[in-house]
Write an enzyme that holds these catalytic residues in place. Structure first.
Site, short mmCIF file in Angstrom:
data_model
loop_
_atom_site.label_atom_id
_atom_site.label_comp_id
_atom_site.label_asym_id
_atom_site.label_seq_id
_atom_site.Cartn_x
_atom_site.Cartn_y
_atom_site.Cartn_z
N ARG A 125 0.83 -1.21 0.00
CA ARG A 125 0.00 0.00 0.00
C ARG A 125 0.87 1.26 0.00
O ARG A 125 1.78 1.40 0.82
CB ARG A 125 -0.94 0.01 1.21
CG ARG A 125 -1.98 -1.10 1.17
CD ARG A 125 -2.89 -1.07 2.38
NE ARG A 125 -3.84 -2.18 2.37
CZ ARG A 125 -5.04 -2.13 1.83
NH1 ARG A 125 -5.45 -1.00 1.27
NH2 ARG A 125 -5.84 -3.17 1.86
N SER A 185 -22.74 -14.37 7.68
CA SER A 185 -22.05 -13.18 7.21
C SER A 185 -21.94 -13.16 5.70
O SER A 185 -21.55 -14.16 5.08
CB SER A 185 -20.64 -13.13 7.84
OG SER A 185 -19.90 -12.03 7.38
N SER A 227 -18.87 -0.89 -0.53
CA SER A 227 -18.17 0.31 -0.99
C SER A 227 -17.22 0.10 -2.15
O SER A 227 -16.90 1.06 -2.85
CB SER A 227 -17.39 0.92 0.17
OG SER A 227 -16.37 0.03 0.62
N HIS A 273 -21.68 3.43 4.26
CA HIS A 273 -21.57 4.17 3.00
C HIS A 273 -22.92 4.67 2.51
O HIS A 273 -23.04 5.08 1.35
CB HIS A 273 -20.90 3.30 1.95
CG HIS A 273 -19.45 3.04 2.23
ND1 HIS A 273 -18.45 3.89 1.84
CD2 HIS A 273 -18.85 2.03 2.92
CE1 HIS A 273 -17.29 3.41 2.25
NE2 HIS A 273 -17.50 2.29 2.91
N THR A 307 -21.36 5.63 10.18
CA THR A 307 -20.15 6.41 10.45
C THR A 307 -20.47 7.90 10.44
O THR A 307 -21.41 8.34 9.78
CB THR A 307 -19.06 6.12 9.40
OG1 THR A 307 -17.88 6.86 9.73
CG2 THR A 307 -19.51 6.52 8.00
N LYS A 312 -17.83 9.88 6.90
CA LYS A 312 -17.95 9.86 5.43
C LYS A 312 -18.92 10.95 4.99
O LYS A 312 -18.53 12.10 4.85
CB LYS A 312 -18.32 8.46 4.96
CG LYS A 312 -17.19 7.45 5.18
CD LYS A 312 -17.52 6.08 4.66
CE LYS A 312 -16.29 5.17 4.70
NZ LYS A 312 -15.73 4.95 6.04
N THR A 319 -11.64 3.08 26.28
CA THR A 319 -10.97 4.02 25.38
C THR A 319 -11.49 5.43 25.62
O THR A 319 -12.63 5.62 26.06
CB THR A 319 -11.18 3.61 23.91
OG1 THR A 319 -10.35 4.41 23.07
CG2 THR A 319 -12.63 3.81 23.48
N THR A 320 -10.65 6.40 25.34
CA THR A 320 -11.05 7.80 25.50
C THR A 320 -12.20 8.13 24.55
O THR A 320 -12.18 7.74 23.38
CB THR A 320 -9.86 8.72 25.22
OG1 THR A 320 -8.80 8.39 26.11
CG2 THR A 320 -10.24 10.18 25.40
N THR A 380 -8.39 -5.80 -0.50
CA THR A 380 -9.65 -5.04 -0.48
C THR A 380 -10.60 -5.54 -1.55
O THR A 380 -11.82 -5.61 -1.34
CB THR A 380 -9.36 -3.55 -0.68
OG1 THR A 380 -8.38 -3.13 0.29
CG2 THR A 380 -10.62 -2.72 -0.50
#
Length: 652
Positions: free
Chosen positions: A187, A299, A351, A379, A422, A425, A454-455, A540
């Site tokens: 990548r 799934s 996506s 998405h 999300t 996006k 986690t914060t 991907t």
């Protein structure tokens, strides 16, 4: 011996490392010991991608000590412009049009071959020096051969001998990276700096301006004046960070308001916000799968990595059904006991290919076989539906929720058990969330490690995300214009026989079919045409289905669309890439040129786009959108488009 700093100072203009250090720092590094008596400055030079080969060659000839470290690899890659490349070649004596291997590449290849040869000779030497017979030498002939073969195939990092008794970690890292380079899946990260005032323009690391055609900020909300103004005010009032976890000093009123906002968006009783939707998916699925007794996941084969990892972390049973294949899904459901807890995990918009799930049919199967549904709308939120609630809301565009609930009727969205989305996006900020029943959300809040330990997201982020959601709930213009631009780009590409993976969504995947060619096409668009479109490779997408993923936004004018399409046509000609007709002649791939392909029906109808009643937003003729200098004080209530009314260089 003191270092003559003035000798090094002369090279500061060409060496970023030397330029970042003072004479005092360089002198200290030259006297400080780093490894086996070697100075820290020498050790730093040995991992320099420019100097390490010359230093190590000289050291070997003189019998000097080296660090033994693997030369440092670049973590990020920046595409050089034409002028820089020509200057490098001029200095190296490579004439324009000269055939042969680039001197920089040949030096790297030669070094890699020398390293492989030395490792091979070292391994042979160790095997030859072994005086005691090993267990495989006294065993049956087949065992001897297998063991010898295994020994010969052992990577250098695993070789254990008296000279190197410890595991070579750096060699292992290098081996793994070499695999990525060899299969073309390594990548590269381009340095792209988006310009809020000139969306969708950006500046590269070399300060060249390019047009971004692959951003996930689908609606340009990352530069929306109302969102920015809200975040500026929140930052001034509450500061930069959250101050802790949600359970310890990090639970702000803005977090609660954002969770109420996402719950309302999806017509659910409750919501829970995470640091990203990757974390939301992973934490939700792993927690449910580990807590539900004897749970089994069903799934979709094309699910996102976050869902795959969440299911894996749960250690629950998993069955994978073919992508969007209802027959395969039902067969797997029918084979399970009805009283066994089951979770069907799938996405609305996939996506990388742009396909859309048959949501209502999957919900019906879940209800028939006693399963619950987990729908990822990452998405799709902000992009579909009258309020931006995603594809599942879009399915019941004219649904009267209040009246239906009084009558005991449920929409498709009501019937989905949990929805994740999300904030990074279409909403242009960052973060993720899950919406569902009150008890489900309370259970996740109480058991999810990814939420508890986690914060929490900063209040400024929560405020900006909430404002963005509210804005899109009341404004159709952005997503309508984005869809119109997508339709336009797809039609123009089809007219030039440029292959696009068929799909009904806003994703425009241009099929290339080879990893190296996809990377080369992306680089050519950037260096020659000043267009940034990222290449998408394995894992991907499947090998042989590599592509350029194009995402039009409301800010892409007709002029910029024409320039993109012509640039792609030039790249396809230059690299001799396959066109749609070529893929059709070869039997098709990834849905392109498939012999039994059916026409794709868009999610948005002409009526929903406002094409029938004249309320459709106007596409920009030319130029790019700009940020208004005036502060928007309330979300617009009409379909008048923000981008169309705020262009730079737009035609009168």
């Amino acid at each position: 011996m003191a270092l003559n700093v003035s000798n090094l100072a002369a090279f500061r203009s060409s060496c970023p490392f030397l330029a970042s250090k003072s004479n005092l720092q360089l002198r200290k590094m030259s006297s400080a010991v780093s490894f086996n008596g070697i100075s820290k400055l020498r050790a730093k030079a040995e991992v320099c991608p420019v100097m390490h080969s010359a230093i190590r060659t000289t050291a070997e000839k003189m019998g000097m000590m080296t660090t033994g470290c693997t030369p440092k690899r670049r973590t990020y890659a920046e595409v050089a412009d034409r002028r820089t490349i020509d200057e490098i070649h001029r200095k190296e004596g490579v004439a324009p049009g000269q055939k042969g291997t680039c001197p920089h590449a040949s030096a790297g290849i030669a070094a890699a071959r020398r390293a492989d040869k030395l490792a091979e000779e070292h391994a042979k030497s160790n095997n030859a020096q072994s005086s005691q017979p090993t267990s495989f030498e006294t065993g049956p002939p087949s065992t001897k051969q297998d063991a010898k073969k295994a020994a010969s195939e052992t990577p250098p990092s695993m070789l254990m001998n008296s000279a190197n008794p410890l595991f070579d970690y750096n060699a292992f890292y290098a081996e793994e990276l070499d695999k990525k380079h060899k299969d073309k899946s390594y990548r590269y990260f381009n340095n792209i700096n988006r310009l809020a005032e000139r969306f969708p323009m950006a500046r590269t690391g070399s300060h060249e301006e390019v047009t971004v055609w692959c951003s996930n900020d689908y609606l340009g909300m990352g530069r929306n004046p109302l969102v920015l103004d809200t975040m500026k005010k929140t930052l001034a009032e509450y500061g930069a960070g959250a101050g802790g976890t949600r359970n310890i000093a990090g639970n702000n009123a803005l977090h609660l308001a954002l969770e109420a906002e996402v719950a309302d968006l999806h017509r659910k009783p409750a919501g829970l916000v995470f640091s990203s939707c990757y974390v939301a998916n992973d934490a939700t699925l792993s927690t449910l799968g580990s807590k539900l007794p004897n749970c089994v996941f069903l799934s979709d084969a094309s699910n996102h990595a976050s869902m795959i990892e969440g299911i894996k972390h749960s250690r629950a049973q998993k069955l994978i059904f073919k992508h969007n294949d209802l027959v395969d899904l039902e067969a797997k459901l029918a084979a399970l006991p009805k009283n066994q807890p089951k979770i069907i995990a799938f996405e609305s918009v996939y996506s990388m290919c742009g396909s859309v799930a048959p949501i209502e049919a999957i919900v019906e199967l879940a209800e028939k076989y006693g399963a619950i549904t987990f729908l990822d709308e990452v998405h799709a939120v902000g992009m579909y539906g009258p309020r931006g609630g995603g594809v599942v809301e879009h399915l019941d565009w004219d649904w009267n929720y209040e009246q239906a609930r009084k009558e005991g009727r449920k929409s498709v969205m009501d019937r989905v058990d949990m929805i994740t989305g999300t904030l990074g996006k279409a909403y242009g900020v960052v973060g993720g969330y899950v919406a569902g029943s009150t008890d489900l959300i309370d259970m996740l809040r109480s058991f999810c490690p990814g939420f508890i330990f986690t914060t929490s997201i900063p209040p400024v982020v929560a405020a900006g995300a909430r404002q963005s959601i509210e804005y899109q709930k009341n404004f159709l213009g952005d997503r309508r214009l984005q869809q119109l631009n997508t339709i336009s780009v797809k039609e123009k590409l089809a007219a030039l026989d440029i292959p696009v993976v068929p799909g009904p969504s806003h994703i425009v995947p241009a099929l290339v079919g080879a990893a190296d060619l996809a990377k080369e096409a992306s680089d050519m668009l950037l260096t020659k045409h000043k267009i940034y479109v990222q290449s998408i490779n394995y894992p991907t997408v499947a090998r042989g289905e590599e592509r350029l993923r194009i995402t039009p936004t409301p800010g892409h004018s007709i002029e910029s669309q024409d320039y993109l399409v012509n640039a792609l046509d030039d790249v396809w000609k230059t690299l001799n890439l396959k066109r749609t007709s070529d893929w059709a002649a070869a039997g098709g791939r990834a849905g392109v040129g498939a012999p039994d392909a059916k026409p794709v029906q868009r999610i948005w109808t002409d009526e929903q786009l406002g094409l029938l009643d004249g309320t459709a937003p106007q596409m920009l003729a030319k130029g790019v959108a700009r940020t208004s200098k005036e502060t928007i004080t309330a979300p617009p209530q009409t379909a008048n488009n923000f981008f169309a009314s705020n262009p730079i260089g737009a035609a009168a």
